[in-house]
Enzyme design. Structure first.
Site, short mmCIF file in Angstrom:
data_model
loop_
_atom_site.label_atom_id
_atom_site.label_comp_id
_atom_site.label_asym_id
_atom_site.label_seq_id
_atom_site.Cartn_x
_atom_site.Cartn_y
_atom_site.Cartn_z
N THR A 70 94.51 14.90 97.88
CA THR A 70 95.12 15.28 96.61
C THR A 70 94.36 16.40 95.93
O THR A 70 94.95 17.27 95.29
CB THR A 70 95.21 14.06 95.68
OG1 THR A 70 96.04 13.07 96.29
CG2 THR A 70 95.79 14.43 94.33
N SER B 45 95.17 12.16 103.50
CA SER B 45 94.28 11.30 104.29
C SER B 45 94.97 10.11 104.92
O SER B 45 94.42 9.48 105.82
CB SER B 45 93.09 10.84 103.44
OG SER B 45 93.47 9.93 102.44
N THR C 47 92.11 10.30 98.87
CA THR C 47 91.61 9.00 98.41
C THR C 47 92.16 7.82 99.21
O THR C 47 91.58 6.74 99.20
CB THR C 47 91.97 8.79 96.92
OG1 THR C 47 93.38 8.84 96.76
CG2 THR C 47 91.31 9.85 96.05
N ASP C 48 93.27 8.01 99.93
CA ASP C 48 93.90 6.88 100.62
C ASP C 48 92.97 6.22 101.64
O ASP C 48 92.93 4.99 101.76
CB ASP C 48 95.19 7.32 101.32
CG ASP C 48 96.34 7.51 100.36
OD1 ASP C 48 96.15 7.29 99.14
OD2 ASP C 48 97.44 7.89 100.81
#
Length: 342
Positions: free
Chosen positions: A12, A53, A86-87
């Site tokens: 992101t 990610s 962040t995933d």
């Protein structure tokens, strides 16, 4: 303070509007241009990849791992920042930490809001990560995660908010440091297992699956993972690590075939523990499952993957037994001596 290398992987923090949603497409230099660089820090950017990610593969993560080690081969580098989606940031951070044998900080960060968002969180997070990576106070603290003014240890830190700025925390622990007024305030030193050597380049990579227990769950999916060729399985159990007698039998059968089975829980905080029988963790441990302490599913899977990737020993030890011992060491998190400063 000195030279910090930023390895850009997307996420992101590097995302722009694509017409129907956001996706990573910005280079590391574009991301770096949004942030204030701490005084005294010189930055070099390495563009490794630019992906959301959730799309990362084990090969991508191993490429990141090797890039980190290549960068740290330069004694003039004082630390590394990895910008990451962040995933799956918690998974990549833990993989890096399991193989991190250098006192210099490696700090992962990202954002919840895209690159060009007004009042986005990426610039502050990147500034804090640069500050942490260049801070002598954080040498020997392993791989870290910088987000929303906090510095977390890689081990145990997971994404706890889907959208809010304070996206990461260790539900069973506390931050390593805070960033306040441009300074890093260290709170604790995390315990870490002895670092693993880099895995050898390999053709086929081990399959490691995750299976979740719930009401009415049966061994179907666990058995399907074994049938699909999984070398490792993470069982996400209920409570302190509980399932059913039928699942216990499936775990025992999988272990007998050389499959590594790790036991975690779907509960956000606390350790798995041998308390209950009749399908509980007492029976699962007896069947050969390895309890993973406070590691949750994503990081438990990384521990199994790392154990499966370890090179064969030269002592003639049974391969399954050796990998199981490696896995137990990784999830047990014994204290490790800190390498001498480079």
């Amino acid at each position: 303070m000195g030279q910090v290398v930023v390895i850009s992987t997307g996420g992101t923090i590097a995302s722009r509007w694509q017409g129907s949603g956001f996706a990573a497409d910005a280079r590391g230099g574009d991301v770096l241009a949004t942030a204030a660089v701490p005084e005294g820090v010189r930055v070099r950017v390495v563009d490794l990849m630019s992906v959301n990610s959730a799309r990362l593969t084990t090969r991508d993560q191993l490429a990141l791992l090797r890039t980190v080690h290549e960068v740290l081969a330069d004694p003039g580098v004082d630390g590394i920042v990895v910008t990451h989606g962040t995933d799956t940031l918690e998974e990549s951070a833990f993989l890096l930490d399991l193989h991190h044998d250098d006192p210099r900080p490696v700090v992962l960060t990202g954002a919840q809001l895209p690159l060009e968002a007004v009042d986005g969180d990426g610039p502050r997070n990147l500034h804090d990560a640069l500050l942490a990576a260049g801070s002598p106070e954080l040498r020997g603290h392993g791989v870290l995660v910088a987000f929303d003014g906090r510095i977390h240890a890689a081990r145990g830190t997971i994404k706890v908010q889907t959208l809010a700025a304070d996206a990461f925390a260790d539900p069973s622990g506390s931050p390593v440091a805070d960033v306040e007024d441009g300074r890093v305030l260290v709170r604790r030193r995390p315990e870490r297992p002895a670092p693993l050597p880099l895995p050898a380049d390999a053709g086929a990579l081990p399959r490691v699956d995750v299976v979740t227990h719930h009401c009415d769950a049966d061994p179907l999916l666990l058995n399907a993972a074994v049938g699909a060729g999984a070398q490792g399985i993470v069982l996400v159990a209920t409570g302190a690590g509980n399932a059913t007698p039928e699942v216990v039998d499936a775990v025992a059968a999988a272990v007998s075939r050389g499959v590594l089975v790790a036991l975690t829980t779907r509960v956000p905080a606390g350790a798995v523990a041998e308390i209950y029988t009749q399908g509980g963790a007492v029976d699962l441990a007896a069947a050969g499952a390895v309890l993973t302490g406070t590691l949750r599913a994503g990081q438990a899977r990384i521990a199994v993957l790392a154990a499966a990737l370890t090179a064969p020993g030269a002592d003639g030890t049974d391969e399954t037994d050796r990998r199981t011992r490696v896995l137990r060491d990784l999830v047990g998190a014994p204290a490790v001596s800190v390498p001498a400063a480079a």
